[in-house]
Design a protein around this motif. Structure first.
Motif, PDB file in Angstrom:
ATOM      1  N   PHE A  43       8.566  16.200  13.596  1.00 24.47           N
ATOM      2  CA  PHE A  43       7.150  16.079  13.268  1.00 24.47           C
ATOM      3  C   PHE A  43       6.554  15.259  14.217  1.00 24.47           C
ATOM      4  O   PHE A  43       5.452  15.383  14.713  1.00 24.47           O
ATOM      5  CB  PHE A  43       7.265  15.578  11.658  1.00 24.47           C
ATOM      6  N   PHE A  44       7.142  14.013  14.868  1.00 21.01           N
ATOM      7  CA  PHE A  44       6.653  13.182  15.474  1.00 21.01           C
ATOM      8  C   PHE A  44       6.692  13.584  17.224  1.00 21.01           C
ATOM      9  O   PHE A  44       7.538  14.670  17.558  1.00 21.01           O
ATOM     10  CB  PHE A  44       7.631  11.964  15.514  1.00 21.01           C
ATOM     11  N   SER A  45       5.720  13.372  17.718  1.00 16.96           N
ATOM     12  CA  SER A  45       5.503  13.851  19.306  1.00 16.96           C
ATOM     13  C   SER A  45       6.687  13.201  20.100  1.00 16.96           C
ATOM     14  O   SER A  45       7.436  12.128  19.715  1.00 16.96           O
ATOM     15  CB  SER A  45       4.275  13.409  19.739  1.00 16.96           C
ATOM     16  N   HIS A  84      14.117  11.967   0.943  1.00 15.57           N
ATOM     17  CA  HIS A  84      12.943  11.563   0.607  1.00 15.57           C
ATOM     18  C   HIS A  84      11.916  11.984   1.672  1.00 15.57           C
ATOM     19  O   HIS A  84      12.092  11.514   2.920  1.00 15.57           O
ATOM     20  CB  HIS A  84      13.034   9.829   0.423  1.00 15.57           C
ATOM     21  N   LYS A  85      10.576  12.273   1.503  1.00 16.10           N
ATOM     22  CA  LYS A  85       9.843  12.802   2.326  1.00 16.10           C
ATOM     23  C   LYS A  85       8.221  12.624   1.920  1.00 16.10           C
ATOM     24  O   LYS A  85       8.155  12.289   0.890  1.00 16.10           O
ATOM     25  CB  LYS A  85       9.985  14.214   2.646  1.00 16.10           C
ATOM     26  N   ARG A  86       7.130  12.729   2.809  1.00 12.76           N
ATOM     27  CA  ARG A  86       6.041  12.690   2.541  1.00 12.76           C
ATOM     28  C   ARG A  86       5.404  13.710   3.349  1.00 12.76           C
ATOM     29  O   ARG A  86       5.566  14.017   4.669  1.00 12.76           O
ATOM     30  CB  ARG A  86       5.316  11.261   3.296  1.00 12.76           C
ATOM     31  N   ILE A  87       4.730  14.662   2.405  1.00 18.26           N
ATOM     32  CA  ILE A  87       4.185  15.941   3.104  1.00 18.26           C
ATOM     33  C   ILE A  87       2.699  15.654   3.572  1.00 18.26           C
ATOM     34  O   ILE A  87       1.968  15.108   2.883  1.00 18.26           O
ATOM     35  CB  ILE A  87       4.059  16.935   2.134  1.00 18.26           C
ATOM     36  N   THR A  88       2.699  15.958   4.985  1.00 19.50           N
ATOM     37  CA  THR A  88       1.332  15.770   5.426  1.00 19.50           C
ATOM     38  C   THR A  88       1.026  16.549   6.901  1.00 19.50           C
ATOM     39  O   THR A  88       2.144  16.870   7.374  1.00 19.50           O
ATOM     40  CB  THR A  88       0.909  14.162   5.621  1.00 19.50           C
ATOM     41  N   LYS A  89      -0.031  16.940   6.966  1.00 16.83           N
ATOM     42  CA  LYS A  89      -0.490  17.492   8.416  1.00 16.83           C
ATOM     43  C   LYS A  89      -1.174  16.704   9.316  1.00 16.83           C
ATOM     44  O   LYS A  89      -1.442  17.140  10.302  1.00 16.83           O
ATOM     45  CB  LYS A  89      -1.066  18.850   8.094  1.00 16.83           C
ATOM     46  N   ARG A  90      -1.396  15.632   8.885  1.00 15.46           N
ATOM     47  CA  ARG A  90      -2.143  14.445   9.594  1.00 15.46           C
ATOM     48  C   ARG A  90      -1.052  13.670  10.432  1.00 15.46           C
ATOM     49  O   ARG A  90      -0.319  12.852  10.032  1.00 15.46           O
ATOM     50  CB  ARG A  90      -2.807  13.629   8.680  1.00 15.46           C
ATOM     51  N   HIS A  91      -1.138  14.244  11.869  1.00 12.97           N
ATOM     52  CA  HIS A  91      -0.216  13.337  12.802  1.00 12.97           C
ATOM     53  C   HIS A  91      -0.657  12.148  13.260  1.00 12.97           C
ATOM     54  O   HIS A  91       0.041  11.309  13.912  1.00 12.97           O
ATOM     55  CB  HIS A  91      -0.049  14.242  13.753  1.00 12.97           C
ATOM     56  N   GLU A  92      -1.943  11.547  12.813  1.00 15.73           N
ATOM     57  CA  GLU A  92      -2.179  10.303  13.100  1.00 15.73           C
ATOM     58  C   GLU A  92      -1.246   9.081  12.337  1.00 15.73           C
ATOM     59  O   GLU A  92      -1.488   7.952  12.537  1.00 15.73           O
ATOM     60  CB  GLU A  92      -3.825  10.091  12.753  1.00 15.73           C
ATOM     61  N   CYS A 145       6.788  15.467   6.783  1.00  9.34           N
ATOM     62  CA  CYS A 145       6.995  16.873   6.931  1.00  9.34           C
ATOM     63  C   CYS A 145       5.648  17.680   6.751  1.00  9.34           C
ATOM     64  O   CYS A 145       4.915  17.059   5.898  1.00  9.34           O
ATOM     65  CB  CYS A 145       8.059  17.542   5.811  1.00  9.34           C
ATOM     66  N   GLU A 146       5.625  18.619   7.576  1.00 12.91           N
ATOM     67  CA  GLU A 146       4.353  19.433   7.308  1.00 12.91           C
ATOM     68  C   GLU A 146       4.260  20.145   6.272  1.00 12.91           C
ATOM     69  O   GLU A 146       2.939  20.548   5.770  1.00 12.91           O
ATOM     70  CB  GLU A 146       3.878  20.391   8.429  1.00 12.91           C
ATOM     71  N   SER A 147       5.365  20.883   5.509  1.00  9.17           N
ATOM     72  CA  SER A 147       5.499  21.594   4.410  1.00  9.17           C
ATOM     73  C   SER A 147       6.577  21.320   3.550  1.00  9.17           C
ATOM     74  O   SER A 147       7.463  20.601   4.298  1.00  9.17           O
ATOM     75  CB  SER A 147       5.560  22.998   4.704  1.00  9.17           C
ATOM     76  N   LEU A 148       6.650  21.507   2.433  1.00 12.86           N
ATOM     77  CA  LEU A 148       7.652  21.057   1.231  1.00 12.86           C
ATOM     78  C   LEU A 148       8.863  22.383   1.353  1.00 12.86           C
ATOM     79  O   LEU A 148       8.382  23.464   0.688  1.00 12.86           O
ATOM     80  CB  LEU A 148       7.121  20.907   0.085  1.00 12.86           C
ATOM     81  N   CYS A 149      10.152  21.841   1.512  1.00 11.32           N
ATOM     82  CA  CYS A 149      11.188  22.838   1.302  1.00 11.32           C
ATOM     83  C   CYS A 149      11.545  22.380   0.010  1.00 11.32           C
ATOM     84  O   CYS A 149      12.090  21.421  -0.268  1.00 11.32           O
ATOM     85  CB  CYS A 149      12.261  22.438   2.416  1.00 11.32           C
ATOM     86  N   THR A 150      11.577  23.543  -0.878  1.00 15.49           N
ATOM     87  CA  THR A 150      12.087  23.294  -2.101  1.00 15.49           C
ATOM     88  C   THR A 150      13.457  23.346  -2.597  1.00 15.49           C
ATOM     89  O   THR A 150      13.885  22.666  -3.584  1.00 15.49           O
ATOM     90  CB  THR A 150      11.193  24.534  -3.223  1.00 15.49           C
TER      91      THR A 150
END
Length: 454
Positions: free
Chosen positions: A117-119, A71-79, A61-66
């Motif tokens: 999030f995925f292309s 189970h998630k991993r927050i990141t803006k790195r699409h690599e 996910c690009e941002s955390l919904c509180t």
């Protein structure tokens, strides 16, 4: 609804996406080899008659919904996309190497995290990689969860072309104050845009996820959200109770104070008014927290007694075997559960050793299998029966004795060989299931494990 009933039955309780529930898994008697034995047994029994289901967890996910408990991993790195797709396809290959025949896939569900999030290109690579090792069942059902803010028309068209016909959009609530509290900003026009795109492309079942009991949420907020939702006419809806479990999720659910969250009668009124509004708009209650229009497949399955519930939630098409792919995913062979590693780095490391990344699970006993069927019946059909000997268990008389008070409160009717939940009792179906939960009763938790039932 009676205030006294809310006060009486509002206790911590499971949501019963499985039985036994995860805190009551007997991990000591579980092993990866035992898991392999059970899923091969289940595959052999059901692949040609039912096919199998795949749940694929896409955790980024690009941002955390509180408000989120996933189970998630927050990141803006699409690599991160490409190596994760490669890892999931390797895990699928490890399963395919163990199957005694080519798998027939009846269901695929992409959950998260944020699948969009995925292309579109990476999602296409994923699904084509899965299907290259399998056949599709004649009546397959593919679904995914889309974030209204980043689901593009290309996402929808690409997945439609791959066979997806169901999409669920997370809405939660349209109030700006509530959205700020849960860190989930999405204007109505974003939801409207993706909903209309999905309809134009040809999706046959569009769902919106709404949540009641969120911080700062008022009755007016719920009414406004449902009115806006109705204007878009989704085929089905989830109207979930917000699970306030900050002791499990840590800081992710501490972006607001406990007193900011509606409780007890206030929270229940949000549900009761929302449910009445949905009914007025033509939505029928199916199972716990779910509603559908009459022409939706979920409602048809409920009416036919074929509704099923598993770790993916409610589904109109049952399969005995469900394989969970991806970090933290849970698989279900009917005879056993198995959960993948929760940490991404450990998940990758296990796969690099050519190992299934399973780290814990539970093998069901004969008693577990009977109780599981009763709880599934209650959660999916609001009734259960012990007419046949294979559904009777030694503790049943005690269970029925404990349910007597609920019967006096008008929540259920006990008949000679069956039990039926009343309309009044549907709001308390989790409490009714708890009476059947022998593992919970034999080992009362010393700390709070579950969210409140009301």
């Amino acid at each position: 609804m009676s205030v006294s009933l809310v006060q009486k039955y509002n206790v911590p309780g499971p949501r019963y996406t499985s039985y036994p529930t995860v805190p009551y898994w007997d991990e000591a008697s579980f092993s990866p080899n035992r898991w392999k034995e059970t899923f091969i047994q289940s595959f052999t029994e059901s692949n040609t008659t039912e096919g199998i289901s795949l749940y694929i967890h896409l955790p980024f996910c690009e941002s955390l919904c509180t408000f989120c408990g996933c189970h998630k991993r927050i990141t803006k790195r699409h690599e991160v996309e490409n190596p994760y797709i490669a890892a999931v396809l390797k895990e699928w290959q490890l399963y395919c190497d163990l199957f005694p025949a080519k798998p027939i896939i009846k269901e695929i569900h992409l959950g998260g995290g944020t699948p969009t999030f995925f292309s579109p290109e990476h999602l296409e690579q994923l699904i084509n990689g899965i299907l290259s090792k399998a056949e599709k069942a004649s009546e397959f059902e593919f679904s995914f969860e889309g974030h209204p803010n980043n689901t593009t028309r290309i996402h929808l068209q690409t997945l439609y072309d791959l066979g997806f016909r169901r999409v669920s959009f997370g809405v939660q609530d349209y109030s700006e104050k509530v959205q700020t509290a849960i860190h989930r900003h999405q204007p109505f026009h974003n939801v409207a845009k993706v909903t209309f795109w999905a309809k134009e492309i040809g999706y046959t079942s569009i769902s919106h996820d709404l949540v009641f009991g969120l911080p700062f949420q008022t009755l007016d907020n719920v009414i406004d959200t449902i009115e806006k939702t109705n204007s878009l006419s989704p085929d089905r809806l989830a109207f979930y109770s917000y699970a306030h479990v900050p002791w499990i999720k840590g800081n992710g659910q501490r972006g607001f104070k406990d007193e900011d969250v509606p409780k007890d009668e206030e929270k229940r009124k949000l549900y009761e008014v929302g449910k009445a509004l949905l009914s007025h708009k033509g939505y029928h209650e199916i199972g716990m927290d779910h509603f559908a229009l009459e022409d939706d497949a979920m409602y048809q399955a409920f009416k036919a007694g074929k509704l099923h519930r598993n770790f993916m939630g409610y589904t109109a098409s049952k399969t005995q075997l469900m394989i969970g792919l991806g970090v933290s995913s849970i698989s279900d062979s009917w005879y056993a559960f198995a959960q993948n590693e929760k940490e991404l780095e450990t998940y990758y490391a296990r796969l690099s050793q050519n190992e299934l990344p399973v780290y814990r699970g539970h093998v069901l006993t004969e008693e577990d299998l009977i109780i599981r069927r009763h709880i599934l019946n209650l959660m999916c059909q609001f009734s259960t029966s012990w007419q046949s000997d294979d559904l009777y268990f030694d503790d049943l008389p005690e269970v029925l004795s404990q349910l007597h008070e609920m019967e006096l409160d008008g929540l259920l009717q006990i008949k000679p060989n069956s039990l039926v939940v009343t309309e009044k009792g549907k709001a308390f179906v989790r409490n009714i299931c708890m009476a059947f939960d022998l593992r919970l009763k034999r080992k009362t938790p010393q700390t709070q494990l579950f969210s409140m039932t009301v």
